[in-house]
Design a protein around this motif. Sequence first.
Motif, PDB file in Angstrom:
ATOM      1  N   TRP B 148       0.829  -1.208   0.000  1.00 45.30           N
ATOM      2  CA  TRP B 148       0.000   0.000   0.000  1.00 45.30           C
ATOM      3  C   TRP B 148       0.865   1.261   0.000  1.00 45.30           C
ATOM      4  O   TRP B 148       0.633   2.208  -0.743  1.00 45.30           O
ATOM      5  CB  TRP B 148      -0.946  -0.027   1.208  1.00 45.30           C
ATOM      6  CG  TRP B 148      -1.681   1.247   1.433  1.00 45.30           C
ATOM      7  CD1 TRP B 148      -1.304   2.266   2.248  1.00 45.30           C
ATOM      8  CD2 TRP B 148      -2.899   1.654   0.823  1.00 45.30           C
ATOM      9  NE1 TRP B 148      -2.212   3.274   2.191  1.00 45.30           N
ATOM     10  CE2 TRP B 148      -3.201   2.938   1.330  1.00 45.30           C
ATOM     11  CE3 TRP B 148      -3.772   1.053  -0.104  1.00 45.30           C
ATOM     12  CZ2 TRP B 148      -4.344   3.640   0.943  1.00 45.30           C
ATOM     13  CZ3 TRP B 148      -4.904   1.759  -0.480  1.00 45.30           C
ATOM     14  CH2 TRP B 148      -5.180   3.037   0.038  1.00 45.30           C
ATOM     15  N   ILE B 149       1.898   1.264   0.857  1.00 45.69           N
ATOM     16  CA  ILE B 149       2.789   2.424   0.942  1.00 45.69           C
ATOM     17  C   ILE B 149       3.490   2.656  -0.396  1.00 45.69           C
ATOM     18  O   ILE B 149       3.573   3.786  -0.888  1.00 45.69           O
ATOM     19  CB  ILE B 149       3.861   2.226   2.047  1.00 45.69           C
ATOM     20  CG1 ILE B 149       3.216   1.900   3.385  1.00 45.69           C
ATOM     21  CG2 ILE B 149       4.796   3.428   2.137  1.00 45.69           C
ATOM     22  CD1 ILE B 149       2.904   3.055   4.265  1.00 45.69           C
ATOM     23  N   ILE B 150       4.016   1.588  -0.997  1.00 44.94           N
ATOM     24  CA  ILE B 150       4.729   1.736  -2.272  1.00 44.94           C
ATOM     25  C   ILE B 150       3.790   2.317  -3.328  1.00 44.94           C
ATOM     26  O   ILE B 150       4.129   3.273  -4.025  1.00 44.94           O
ATOM     27  CB  ILE B 150       5.289   0.380  -2.774  1.00 44.94           C
ATOM     28  CG1 ILE B 150       6.280  -0.204  -1.766  1.00 44.94           C
ATOM     29  CG2 ILE B 150       5.972   0.562  -4.128  1.00 44.94           C
ATOM     30  CD1 ILE B 150       6.797  -1.585  -2.141  1.00 44.94           C
ATOM     31  N   THR B 151       2.585   1.749  -3.427  1.00 42.33           N
ATOM     32  CA  THR B 151       1.650   2.183  -4.467  1.00 42.33           C
ATOM     33  C   THR B 151       1.263   3.645  -4.301  1.00 42.33           C
ATOM     34  O   THR B 151       1.302   4.424  -5.261  1.00 42.33           O
ATOM     35  CB  THR B 151       0.373   1.310  -4.436  1.00 42.33           C
ATOM     36  OG1 THR B 151       0.759  -0.054  -4.332  1.00 42.33           O
ATOM     37  CG2 THR B 151      -0.443   1.499  -5.689  1.00 42.33           C
ATOM     38  N   THR B 152       0.904   4.049  -3.072  1.00 40.40           N
ATOM     39  CA  THR B 152       0.472   5.436  -2.875  1.00 40.40           C
ATOM     40  C   THR B 152       1.643   6.401  -3.036  1.00 40.40           C
ATOM     41  O   THR B 152       1.486   7.488  -3.585  1.00 40.40           O
ATOM     42  CB  THR B 152      -0.171   5.642  -1.485  1.00 40.40           C
ATOM     43  OG1 THR B 152       0.717   5.144  -0.485  1.00 40.40           O
ATOM     44  CG2 THR B 152      -1.503   4.930  -1.383  1.00 40.40           C
ATOM     45  N   ALA B 153       2.844   5.984  -2.577  1.00 39.55           N
ATOM     46  CA  ALA B 153       4.010   6.868  -2.717  1.00 39.55           C
ATOM     47  C   ALA B 153       4.374   7.040  -4.186  1.00 39.55           C
ATOM     48  O   ALA B 153       4.699   8.145  -4.633  1.00 39.55           O
ATOM     49  CB  ALA B 153       5.193   6.318  -1.928  1.00 39.55           C
ATOM     50  N   GLU B 154       4.297   5.952  -4.957  1.00 36.37           N
ATOM     51  CA  GLU B 154       4.631   6.081  -6.370  1.00 36.37           C
ATOM     52  C   GLU B 154       3.665   7.028  -7.067  1.00 36.37           C
ATOM     53  O   GLU B 154       4.058   7.858  -7.887  1.00 36.37           O
ATOM     54  CB  GLU B 154       4.644   4.721  -7.065  1.00 36.37           C
ATOM     55  CG  GLU B 154       5.419   4.793  -8.378  1.00 36.37           C
ATOM     56  CD  GLU B 154       5.184   3.612  -9.295  1.00 36.37           C
ATOM     57  OE1 GLU B 154       4.687   2.575  -8.840  1.00 36.37           O
ATOM     58  OE2 GLU B 154       5.499   3.760 -10.490  1.00 36.37           O
ATOM     59  N   GLU B 155       2.383   6.915  -6.713  1.00 34.21           N
ATOM     60  CA  GLU B 155       1.397   7.846  -7.269  1.00 34.21           C
ATOM     61  C   GLU B 155       1.765   9.287  -6.930  1.00 34.21           C
ATOM     62  O   GLU B 155       1.664  10.183  -7.762  1.00 34.21           O
ATOM     63  CB  GLU B 155       0.005   7.538  -6.724  1.00 34.21           C
ATOM     64  CG  GLU B 155      -0.812   6.653  -7.630  1.00 34.21           C
ATOM     65  CD  GLU B 155      -2.062   6.150  -6.926  1.00 34.21           C
ATOM     66  OE1 GLU B 155      -2.683   6.954  -6.201  1.00 34.21           O
ATOM     67  OE2 GLU B 155      -2.390   4.959  -7.088  1.00 34.21           O
ATOM     68  N   ALA B 156       2.202   9.496  -5.681  1.00 37.00           N
ATOM     69  CA  ALA B 156       2.582  10.851  -5.263  1.00 37.00           C
ATOM     70  C   ALA B 156       3.761  11.363  -6.090  1.00 37.00           C
ATOM     71  O   ALA B 156       3.785  12.524  -6.509  1.00 37.00           O
ATOM     72  CB  ALA B 156       2.924  10.859  -3.777  1.00 37.00           C
ATOM     73  N   PHE B 157       4.739  10.495  -6.345  1.00 41.20           N
ATOM     74  CA  PHE B 157       5.895  10.925  -7.146  1.00 41.20           C
ATOM     75  C   PHE B 157       5.492  11.245  -8.580  1.00 41.20           C
ATOM     76  O   PHE B 157       6.055  12.120  -9.215  1.00 41.20           O
ATOM     77  CB  PHE B 157       6.983   9.840  -7.147  1.00 41.20           C
ATOM     78  CG  PHE B 157       7.770   9.796  -5.865  1.00 41.20           C
ATOM     79  CD1 PHE B 157       8.511  10.904  -5.479  1.00 41.20           C
ATOM     80  CD2 PHE B 157       7.757   8.677  -5.056  1.00 41.20           C
ATOM     81  CE1 PHE B 157       9.234  10.886  -4.292  1.00 41.20           C
ATOM     82  CE2 PHE B 157       8.466   8.649  -3.862  1.00 41.20           C
ATOM     83  CZ  PHE B 157       9.210   9.758  -3.489  1.00 41.20           C
ATOM     84  N   ARG B 158       4.500  10.509  -9.082  1.00 37.76           N
ATOM     85  CA  ARG B 158       4.090  10.728 -10.473  1.00 37.76           C
ATOM     86  C   ARG B 158       3.380  12.072 -10.669  1.00 37.76           C
ATOM     87  O   ARG B 158       3.265  12.551 -11.796  1.00 37.76           O
ATOM     88  CB  ARG B 158       3.178   9.603 -10.953  1.00 37.76           C
ATOM     89  CG  ARG B 158       3.832   8.257 -10.945  1.00 37.76           C
ATOM     90  CD  ARG B 158       3.762   7.559 -12.303  1.00 37.76           C
ATOM     91  NE  ARG B 158       4.526   6.321 -12.247  1.00 37.76           N
ATOM     92  CZ  ARG B 158       5.715   6.166 -12.824  1.00 37.76           C
ATOM     93  NH1 ARG B 158       6.255   7.130 -13.534  1.00 37.76           N
ATOM     94  NH2 ARG B 158       6.366   5.015 -12.707  1.00 37.76           N
ATOM     95  N   THR B 159       2.893  12.669  -9.561  1.00 39.30           N
ATOM     96  CA  THR B 159       2.227  13.971  -9.708  1.00 39.30           C
ATOM     97  C   THR B 159       3.236  15.119  -9.782  1.00 39.30           C
ATOM     98  O   THR B 159       2.869  16.249 -10.073  1.00 39.30           O
ATOM     99  CB  THR B 159       1.276  14.262  -8.531  1.00 39.30           C
ATOM    100  OG1 THR B 159       2.051  14.311  -7.330  1.00 39.30           O
ATOM    101  CG2 THR B 159       0.196  13.210  -8.397  1.00 39.30           C
ATOM    102  N   VAL B 160       4.517  14.829  -9.484  1.00 31.52           N
ATOM    103  CA  VAL B 160       5.525  15.893  -9.528  1.00 31.52           C
ATOM    104  C   VAL B 160       5.828  16.236 -10.989  1.00 31.52           C
ATOM    105  O   VAL B 160       6.168  15.351 -11.772  1.00 31.52           O
ATOM    106  CB  VAL B 160       6.827  15.434  -8.830  1.00 31.52           C
ATOM    107  CG1 VAL B 160       7.864  16.555  -8.865  1.00 31.52           C
ATOM    108  CG2 VAL B 160       6.543  15.005  -7.404  1.00 31.52           C
ATOM    109  N   PRO B 161       5.688  17.532 -11.367  1.00 28.79           N
ATOM    110  CA  PRO B 161       5.891  17.902 -12.768  1.00 28.79           C
ATOM    111  C   PRO B 161       7.311  17.596 -13.230  1.00 28.79           C
ATOM    112  O   PRO B 161       8.272  17.750 -12.469  1.00 28.79           O
ATOM    113  CB  PRO B 161       5.643  19.409 -12.785  1.00 28.79           C
ATOM    114  CG  PRO B 161       4.895  19.708 -11.541  1.00 28.79           C
ATOM    115  CD  PRO B 161       5.299  18.674 -10.546  1.00 28.79           C
ATOM    116  N   ARG B 162       7.416  17.169 -14.457  1.00 31.06           N
ATOM    117  CA  ARG B 162       8.692  16.859 -15.108  1.00 31.06           C
ATOM    118  C   ARG B 162       9.701  18.007 -14.914  1.00 31.06           C
ATOM    119  O   ARG B 162      10.877  17.800 -14.665  1.00 31.06           O
ATOM    120  CB  ARG B 162       8.351  16.635 -16.592  1.00 31.06           C
ATOM    121  CG  ARG B 162       9.450  16.410 -17.545  1.00 31.06           C
ATOM    122  CD  ARG B 162       9.718  14.940 -17.819  1.00 31.06           C
ATOM    123  NE  ARG B 162      11.101  14.702 -17.419  1.00 31.06           N
ATOM    124  CZ  ARG B 162      11.583  13.562 -16.995  1.00 31.06           C
ATOM    125  NH1 ARG B 162      10.786  12.524 -16.884  1.00 31.06           N
ATOM    126  NH2 ARG B 162      12.841  13.435 -16.679  1.00 31.06           N
TER     127      ARG B 162
END
Lengths: 294, 284
Positions: B148-162
């Motif tokens: 759960w932590i990995i999945t939600t954290a990865e989602e959070a990282f994906r929202t960071v603009p390029r």
Amino acid sequence: MNIRNITDKFFHYFFLVSGVSAIGILFAIFVMLAMNGLQTFTDVSISQFFLSTRWNPSAFGEPSYGILSLVVSSIMVTLGAMVIAVPLGIGTAAYLSEIAPPFLRETLKPVVEILAGIPSVVVGFFGIVFLGPLIADVFNLTSGLNALNGSILLAIMALPTIVSVSEDAIRSVPKDFKEASYALGVNRWLTLVKITLPAASSGIVAAVMLGIGRAIGETMTVLMATGNALQMPGSFFDSVRTMTANIAIELGEVPFGTTHYFGLFAVGLVLFFMSLAVNLTAEHFTKKYRRYRT
Amino acid sequence: MKIKQLQQYIGFGILAACALFVVIILFVILYDIAAQGLGVISWSFLTEAPRAGMTEGGILPAIIGTFFVTIITAAFSVPLGVSAAIYLSEYAQEGLLTRWIRASIRNLAGVPSIVYGLFGVALFVRALSFGTSILSAGLTLGLLTLPWIITTAEEAFRTVPRSYRDGALALGATNWQTIWRNVLPYAFPGILTGAILGISRAAGETAPILFTGVAFFLPQLPGSLLDQFMALPYHLYIMSTQHHAIEAVRPLAYGTALVLIVLVFFLNLTAIIIRYRLRKKYTR
């Protein structure tokens, strides 16, 4: 190499190892279960283990380790739960994504999330104090702790998963599909039933599989609400003992290193493979519906 | 034409009824537990230990035990989970390895909680000789929370603009400096929200701690990480099924159930508020 680059390299490998640890943990779980569980079969034949309905490890003289009634109980309670949760979950998902006005959707989604957040032991407690007496009353039974109670509770546990994954699937059906249907004069209901739901069907199957996975692996609710009698279930009014409940009941009392101890790990191994199969099936169907995304 | 109209009304009505029924289920559960539990909750219920063979007194040791074990869970799963998420979103090229990692994470998320319990017994209690303790139970719950932590954290990282990454890299920062100074702060609210939600689930779990450290009753509070502990969900389980006077302690069980639900909701609410606050702070 200066400090800056060494630090950078270090963290690169650190993160790599962390990522790979996910594979390692899954593998370690399998190995631990297998190492302990397979020792059962030095004492018990594989056919007895899978085909005998008698699980009685502490019987004097001739203990027996047949898990058939446990497996049947698990499957029965899970299927019962799906009979309730699948129509209800898909109906709710369709309502949320296609019919509900935005403000209603925004209030209903937290309801599903809160339901998902209720600890399983609280759901089990609800089964004992509320649902059990209700079932006993309605069907005129002496005890309401039976397979039916377990199925209803597992349906409640599986609902949030089924609703949110189906909703995601229904939402990812491209707008063009629906608009083409509306343009031909088809009303919203028929478009939903004939176009949108069929187009989302693989996602909905994935949702149901994930729901099954939740239900079959759930421990506390069935442990508390199904009565836990060791027997081959005849009907939904019978008390049943599932694989999960059996591990929970017996692992605390069993001496380390006995056939009984290993037998419980073997049950865990069977459970592990069942959940793996359910998850891989779900994944297969998830991939299918994600194709709309790109 | 008329018939189709009617069909639509009935169809939509049935779907609305489904949604309504789900709301009713939640309401009935919460109402039953709140109505019977509220009368039990008092200051002494929250701050006293059980007395008289657990037929009187409060649940303080169970609250404290759940608190301690949850801290171990977080200390183990959050750093490891976030690191794994950083690897997946910032370093890895999509390929065979990431496919395997992702497939493992999804399957870990589907492994039944009681199987985590078995694994905890075999690994932490037996092989690593931590015994039945806060440490064993916390680590077991940590493994359970990890996907759960990995999945939600990865989602959070994906929202960071390029552009946050490109800007730093263009100025000569290393990957690590970019992640630490530019990516992590932006993703932080999302990570924290996911972490708190994951932890709140762990706090309510019972099956994984059954054999890894939780105790029926302890006369004193745990003094070290290798001690056994009492926990709220397990306390509710024994008060409703294992106690020698189940009917007599039913009110105490209701009170425990209510405290457990309120605790989980409180954590959820905190997560939502943090997400809202920090998002405002970082989006200028």
